[in-house]
Every structure is written in C-alpha cells, then in structure tokens.
Design a protein around this motif. Structure first.
Motif, PDB file in Angstrom:
ATOM      1  N   TYR A  25       0.812  -1.218   0.000  1.00  0.00           N
ATOM      2  CA  TYR A  25       0.000   0.000   0.000  1.00  0.00           C
ATOM      3  C   TYR A  25       0.843   1.266   0.000  1.00  0.00           C
ATOM      4  CZ  TYR A  25      -3.904  -3.087   1.084  1.00  0.00           C
ATOM      5  OH  TYR A  25      -4.835  -4.096   1.040  1.00  0.00           O
ATOM      6  N   ILE A  26       2.092   1.159   0.450  1.00  0.00           N
ATOM      7  CA  ILE A  26       3.005   2.298   0.440  1.00  0.00           C
ATOM      8  C   ILE A  26       4.198   1.947  -0.426  1.00  0.00           C
ATOM      9  CG2 ILE A  26       4.489   3.817   1.804  1.00  0.00           C
ATOM     10  CD1 ILE A  26       2.719   3.335   4.191  1.00  0.00           C
ATOM     11  N   LYS A  27       4.427   2.759  -1.434  1.00  0.00           N
ATOM     12  CA  LYS A  27       5.576   2.564  -2.308  1.00  0.00           C
ATOM     13  C   LYS A  27       6.760   3.371  -1.763  1.00  0.00           C
ATOM     14  CE  LYS A  27       2.789   0.376  -5.075  1.00  0.00           C
ATOM     15  NZ  LYS A  27       2.816  -1.097  -5.122  1.00  0.00           N
ATOM     16  N   GLU A  28       7.967   2.946  -2.096  1.00  0.00           N
ATOM     17  CA  GLU A  28       9.193   3.661  -1.716  1.00  0.00           C
ATOM     18  C   GLU A  28       9.245   3.967  -0.217  1.00  0.00           C
ATOM     19  OE1 GLU A  28      10.918   6.340  -4.926  1.00  0.00           O
ATOM     20  OE2 GLU A  28       8.781   6.620  -5.270  1.00  0.00           O
ATOM     21  N   PHE A  29       9.078   2.932   0.594  1.00  0.00           N
ATOM     22  CA  PHE A  29       9.114   3.090   2.044  1.00  0.00           C
ATOM     23  C   PHE A  29      10.513   2.783   2.557  1.00  0.00           C
ATOM     24  CE2 PHE A  29       8.480   1.747   6.453  1.00  0.00           C
ATOM     25  CZ  PHE A  29       7.775   2.839   6.935  1.00  0.00           C
ATOM     26  N   THR A  30      11.095   3.728   3.282  1.00  0.00           N
ATOM     27  CA  THR A  30      12.478   3.610   3.739  1.00  0.00           C
ATOM     28  C   THR A  30      12.686   2.355   4.585  1.00  0.00           C
ATOM     29  OG1 THR A  30      12.698   6.006   3.759  1.00  0.00           O
ATOM     30  CG2 THR A  30      14.334   4.764   4.998  1.00  0.00           C
ATOM     31  N   GLY A  31      13.707   1.600   4.225  1.00  0.00           N
ATOM     32  CA  GLY A  31      14.047   0.385   4.950  1.00  0.00           C
ATOM     33  C   GLY A  31      13.408  -0.857   4.367  1.00  0.00           C
ATOM     34  N   ILE A  32      12.366  -0.672   3.552  1.00  0.00           N
ATOM     35  CA  ILE A  32      11.673  -1.811   2.947  1.00  0.00           C
ATOM     36  C   ILE A  32      11.863  -1.780   1.431  1.00  0.00           C
ATOM     37  CG2 ILE A  32       9.473  -3.026   2.640  1.00  0.00           C
ATOM     38  CD1 ILE A  32      10.456  -3.077   5.502  1.00  0.00           C
ATOM     39  N   THR A  33      11.363  -0.742   0.796  1.00  0.00           N
ATOM     40  CA  THR A  33      11.459  -0.637  -0.665  1.00  0.00           C
ATOM     41  C   THR A  33      12.238   0.600  -1.098  1.00  0.00           C
ATOM     42  OG1 THR A  33       9.272   0.423  -0.632  1.00  0.00           O
ATOM     43  CG2 THR A  33       9.346  -1.936  -1.126  1.00  0.00           C
ATOM     44  N   ALA A  34      12.791   1.334  -0.155  1.00  0.00           N
ATOM     45  CA  ALA A  34      13.644   2.492  -0.446  1.00  0.00           C
ATOM     46  C   ALA A  34      14.812   2.454   0.523  1.00  0.00           C
ATOM     47  CB  ALA A  34      12.851   3.803  -0.309  1.00  0.00           C
ATOM     48  N   PRO A  35      15.964   2.981   0.116  1.00  0.00           N
ATOM     49  CA  PRO A  35      17.169   2.840   0.940  1.00  0.00           C
ATOM     50  C   PRO A  35      17.219   3.798   2.122  1.00  0.00           C
ATOM     51  CG  PRO A  35      17.666   4.122  -1.019  1.00  0.00           C
ATOM     52  CD  PRO A  35      16.240   3.648  -1.174  1.00  0.00           C
ATOM     53  N   TYR A  36      17.974   3.388   3.149  1.00  0.00           N
ATOM     54  CA  TYR A  36      18.395   4.300   4.214  1.00  0.00           C
ATOM     55  C   TYR A  36      19.913   4.218   4.295  1.00  0.00           C
ATOM     56  CZ  TYR A  36      19.373   6.619   8.550  1.00  0.00           C
ATOM     57  OH  TYR A  36      19.900   7.486   9.480  1.00  0.00           O
ATOM     58  N   GLU A  37      20.564   5.349   4.123  1.00  0.00           N
ATOM     59  CA  GLU A  37      22.024   5.402   4.153  1.00  0.00           C
ATOM     60  C   GLU A  37      22.484   5.856   5.536  1.00  0.00           C
ATOM     61  OE1 GLU A  37      22.202   6.622  -0.603  1.00  0.00           O
ATOM     62  OE2 GLU A  37      22.979   8.019   0.918  1.00  0.00           O
ATOM     63  N   GLU A  38      23.095   4.947   6.271  1.00  0.00           N
ATOM     64  CA  GLU A  38      23.523   5.264   7.636  1.00  0.00           C
ATOM     65  C   GLU A  38      24.570   6.373   7.634  1.00  0.00           C
ATOM     66  OE1 GLU A  38      24.972   1.834   9.633  1.00  0.00           O
ATOM     67  OE2 GLU A  38      23.022   0.832   9.680  1.00  0.00           O
ATOM     68  N   PRO A  39      24.562   7.219   8.664  1.00  0.00           N
ATOM     69  CA  PRO A  39      25.607   8.239   8.791  1.00  0.00           C
ATOM     70  C   PRO A  39      26.986   7.594   8.902  1.00  0.00           C
ATOM     71  CG  PRO A  39      23.785   8.672  10.294  1.00  0.00           C
ATOM     72  CD  PRO A  39      23.566   7.308   9.730  1.00  0.00           C
ATOM     73  N   VAL A  40      27.988   8.264   8.338  1.00  0.00           N
ATOM     74  CA  VAL A  40      29.351   7.742   8.384  1.00  0.00           C
ATOM     75  C   VAL A  40      30.042   8.147   9.684  1.00  0.00           C
ATOM     76  CG1 VAL A  40      31.626   7.785   7.280  1.00  0.00           C
ATOM     77  CG2 VAL A  40      29.551   7.755   5.870  1.00  0.00           C
ATOM     78  N   LYS A  41      29.960   9.436  10.026  1.00  0.00           N
ATOM     79  CA  LYS A  41      30.606   9.931  11.242  1.00  0.00           C
ATOM     80  C   LYS A  41      29.660  10.876  11.998  1.00  0.00           C
ATOM     81  CE  LYS A  41      35.395   9.672   9.622  1.00  0.00           C
ATOM     82  NZ  LYS A  41      36.635  10.452   9.358  1.00  0.00           N
TER      83      LYS A  41
END
Length: 199
Positions: free
Chosen positions: A154-170
């Motif tokens: 029901y939700i497209k492009e959901f972060t962590g499921i169908t869309a990315p999450y880029e973790e902080p580096v520092k």
C-alpha cells in the motif's frame, strides 16, 4: 532575470551572537536521523522538555508536523524527499540564527542530503544524532502501521523496505534505542552538549 539580481539579504541589527548572549547558551541544530519507528520524535520531544526545564530555549521540527504545513505539497519520491530535507535545513538555519537549539527529527534517508544541510552551518552548529535501531525492532513497534502497509504494497518507496536508508558515516552521536533506555539516550546527548559548551 535571475532571482540573485532582484533580491538581496536584509541584515538585522541584532546578530546571532547577540541572541545567544541574551539566552545564555549557544544555538545549534540537533539533527535526529533514523528509520521510521526508531524513536527520533520521541527523543526530540523528551530532549526539548529536559532543555526547557533547564531554561534553555529550543524547538522541535518534526517530519510529520512539517508535512502538515510547510511541506504538505511534497510526496515521498526521492526528489520530494530531497526537497523536504532541503527546506527543513533552511528553516533549521533560521531557527539557529534566532538563537534556538533546534531539534530536527527527520528520517532523512540520503547521506548527501544530510551533508548538504550540514554545509549550511558553522563548525559545531550541526549535531547529527544517528538514532540506530534494527529494522526488526522498528517493524515490531510500527507505531503508525506503516511497515505493515509497505509490506502489503500500500506504500511505495518506504524507507528500509522498498527504499534505501544510508547510515551516517561519522555522526556526532549514536544512540541505540533498541538496547538503550530513553533516559540513557537523552543523557548521552546532554553530555555531548555540555562537553562541547553548547549548553
């Protein structure tokens, strides 16, 4: 004709330093980033209460709240997410100029967008807090029922499921809300603010 040729910045007689001096503390943005359900808004509102009780002027900018007004015309495509963060970065900059400790709670999944916001601020004015929490725990909590909707299509492009999450580096601070209590997370942030003479 370019906007740059017809608009000019209007300078105030009162500076950010003047406002900080009157408030008795520095101003900065504390940028909470993490998955939906990780606890960003919870930590931001708890930190706001703790700062308020110390007489420190702060304000929470929350992702959902902002989408009720300023950003209500934006969706959740990658382009709209970028514009969402660009706008709130500019608003956060104004709040910091006003002398407030600004608590911005946004998933802000793209590393580049967060770095673009960081670039708006002077040294030590941008404090990135990575609200780290496993996807399994976020999905177990699912306070808004969003993960279930994403899993069911029901939700497209959901972060962590169908869309990315880029973790902080520092990031300046990492709190792990699936293993730490809210109190411990708040104390970690408060310690950072004190050690860096922001409060």
């Amino acid at each position: 004709m370019s906007n740059n040729k017809v608009i000019q910045w209007h300078f105030s007689k009162i500076t950010k330093t003047d406002r900080q001096r009157m408030n008795g503390h520095k101003s900065c943005v504390i940028w909470f980033t993490g998955l939906s359900g990780s606890g960003k808004s919870t930590l931001a509102t708890e930190l706001e209460a703790a700062l308020f009780n110390m007489g420190i002027r702060s304000y929470v900018l929350d992702g959902d709240n902002i989408r009720h007004g300023l950003n209500k015309n934006l969706g959740f495509s990658s382009e709209d997410r970028k514009e969402n963060i660009r706008r709130i970065g500019e608003v956060s900059k104004l709040f910091v100029d006003a002398g407030l400790i600004t608590l911005s709670a946004f998933i802000s999944p793209y590393r580049e967008d967060r770095e673009n916001v960081r670039a708006l601020f002077s040294t030590n004015e941008f404090v990135e807090v990575y609200v780290k929490c496993s996807i399994e725990e976020c999905e177990r909590r699912d306070p808004k029922g969003l993960y279930a909707k994403a899993r069911n299509g029901y939700i497209k492009e959901f972060t962590g499921i169908t869309a990315p999450y880029e973790e902080p580096v520092k990031p300046e601070i990492i709190v792990e809300t699936d293993t730490q209590s809210i109190e411990d997370c708040i104390q970690s942030i408060m310690n950072f603010l004190k050690n860096n003479e922001l409060i």
